[in-house]
Design an enzyme around this catalytic site. Structure first.
Site, mmCIF file in Angstrom:
data_model
loop_
_atom_site.group_PDB
_atom_site.id
_atom_site.type_symbol
_atom_site.label_atom_id
_atom_site.label_comp_id
_atom_site.label_asym_id
_atom_site.label_seq_id
_atom_site.Cartn_x
_atom_site.Cartn_y
_atom_site.Cartn_z
ATOM 1 N N SER B 14 0.838 -1.208 0.000
ATOM 2 C CA SER B 14 0.000 0.000 0.000
ATOM 3 C C SER B 14 0.864 1.246 0.000
ATOM 4 O O SER B 14 0.645 2.181 -0.778
ATOM 5 C CB SER B 14 -0.887 0.050 1.252
ATOM 6 O OG SER B 14 -1.842 -0.958 1.229
ATOM 7 N N ARG B 37 -0.427 7.379 5.772
ATOM 8 C CA ARG B 37 -1.442 6.710 6.617
ATOM 9 C C ARG B 37 -2.835 7.305 6.427
ATOM 10 O O ARG B 37 -3.831 6.595 6.508
ATOM 11 C CB ARG B 37 -1.062 6.766 8.096
ATOM 12 C CG ARG B 37 0.075 5.882 8.435
ATOM 13 C CD ARG B 37 -0.080 5.115 9.747
ATOM 14 N NE ARG B 37 0.724 3.936 9.591
ATOM 15 C CZ ARG B 37 0.267 2.757 9.261
ATOM 16 N NH1 ARG B 37 -1.017 2.542 9.125
ATOM 17 N NH2 ARG B 37 1.079 1.750 9.067
ATOM 18 N N HIS B 40 -3.968 5.877 3.130
ATOM 19 C CA HIS B 40 -4.202 4.455 3.362
ATOM 20 C C HIS B 40 -5.567 4.233 4.032
ATOM 21 O O HIS B 40 -6.328 3.331 3.668
ATOM 22 C CB HIS B 40 -3.082 3.961 4.288
ATOM 23 C CG HIS B 40 -3.087 2.522 4.642
ATOM 24 N ND1 HIS B 40 -2.969 1.514 3.714
ATOM 25 C CD2 HIS B 40 -3.177 1.895 5.842
ATOM 26 C CE1 HIS B 40 -2.988 0.340 4.325
ATOM 27 N NE2 HIS B 40 -3.120 0.545 5.622
#
Lengths: 211, 211
Positions: B14, B37, B40
């Site tokens: 990812s 993050r 994500h």
């Protein structure tokens, strides 16, 4: 500072602001409410053109919920986001096994995600239920395997996992598997508040009230 | 079906897929991890150009977390999303009062949101803490009022409320208030997984390990 502070006023105004983005999508009243809640939860009007609702999904989900169907989810955040008081008023409960110690052990042994093991563990319990996937593509792939290979038949699959590894693929597989009615979103976007919002929208459609 | 099932492999892949979308933003290594993050958690590369991190936010937040700072949040979904085992390893806990019965009574009396009352209730406890707002613009407005009018000084405010009524305005107010370092996002997008992801990213920056 001057801003709207009253909860229902905030929600009603949100729905008004979202409405123009749903024009041209030929949605009926129930679909409009469902789409609006997904956009409301994400703050992202980009959900309008990518949301996909199977023609029988709303009817099947509502029927099941009214009959007290339980909800099975991949992650605790979806459980947290679901209006559990409302669900209990129909007789339903939310189940999540991702934090189960036995599931963790098995996932480590097999080198797969805990939410994938958790879905396998639910197995037959998923028959007639509503599945709500808000995080893990692996969990959605596993549910589709249970449907195809083991004859498991949820009433409806809300499959809105998120991310760049498998999410788009798992959602495309859901939209094309041809067995269980579904609610999903195309591409990488998604997440637990979006999945929870879909479930809450379905419940609010039943009697238009919220506890 | 062939798909990646191993959790760390999924996460690493990812991050690789997200990296190209951060090029040209002139981020340092820690900012890159933080932005990654958020993207994500949302599955939305659209967060890259709209994320705003105050130049002192990461240092201040890490310092506070290492010293055992507590986290105060507006909604249970943020609490659920935060890695509480990791936080406990530094001595911190997450607090949320939105489901508190007394808060509900007061909110009803005043005709304002419960999360707004909850923030007011925290009051002095917010000094030196990390505030994490993932849902309610009203909660963020109230925190900014506490900062301006009552001299409350959190170490860092992660303010990522979502929606079409007040979210963009509250985040713009956070970015321009000029007192407490912040992490935020421009516009209507946001939500509890995004706020929780920011908190988790800050914790993982401290020692690069996850329990």
């Amino acid at each position: 500072m001057d801003f709207i502070k009253e909860p229902m006023a905030i929600e009603n105004r949100s729905m008004e602001l979202i409405a123009p983005y749903l024009e041209g999508l030929h949605l009926d009243e129930r679909e409009t409410k469902l789409y609006s809640r997904l956009i409301h939860a994400s703050g992202d009007v980009g959900y309008a053109p990518i949301t996909r609702v199977h023609p029988e999904a709303i009817d099947r989900a509502i029927e099941a919920l009214k009959a007290g169907a339980h909800i099975y989810t991949d992650v605790e955040m979806v459980r947290t986001g679901i209006n559990k008081k409302k669900l209990a008023s129909f007789g339903g409960e939310v189940h999540c096994l991702v934090a189960d110690p036995e599931v963790a052990v098995r996932a480590k042994e097999e080198g797969i995600t805990r939410s994938m093991v958790a879905m396998r563990q639910f197995g037959k319990a998923l028959d007639g239920s509503i599945v709500a996937i808000g995080n893990a593509p692996t969990a959605l792939f596993e549910v589709l395997r249970l449907v195809r290979e083991e004859g498991i038949r949820p009433a409806c699959i809300v499959g809105i996992p998120v991310g760049f590894v498998g999410a788009a693929e798992s959602k495309a597989a859901l939209a094309s598997h041809g067995i269980v009615p579904y609610i999903t979103v195309e591409g990488t976007k998604g997440g637990s508040p979006i999945a929870a919002a879909a479930i809450n929208a379905l419940m609010y459609l039943i009697d238009n009230t919220r506890p």
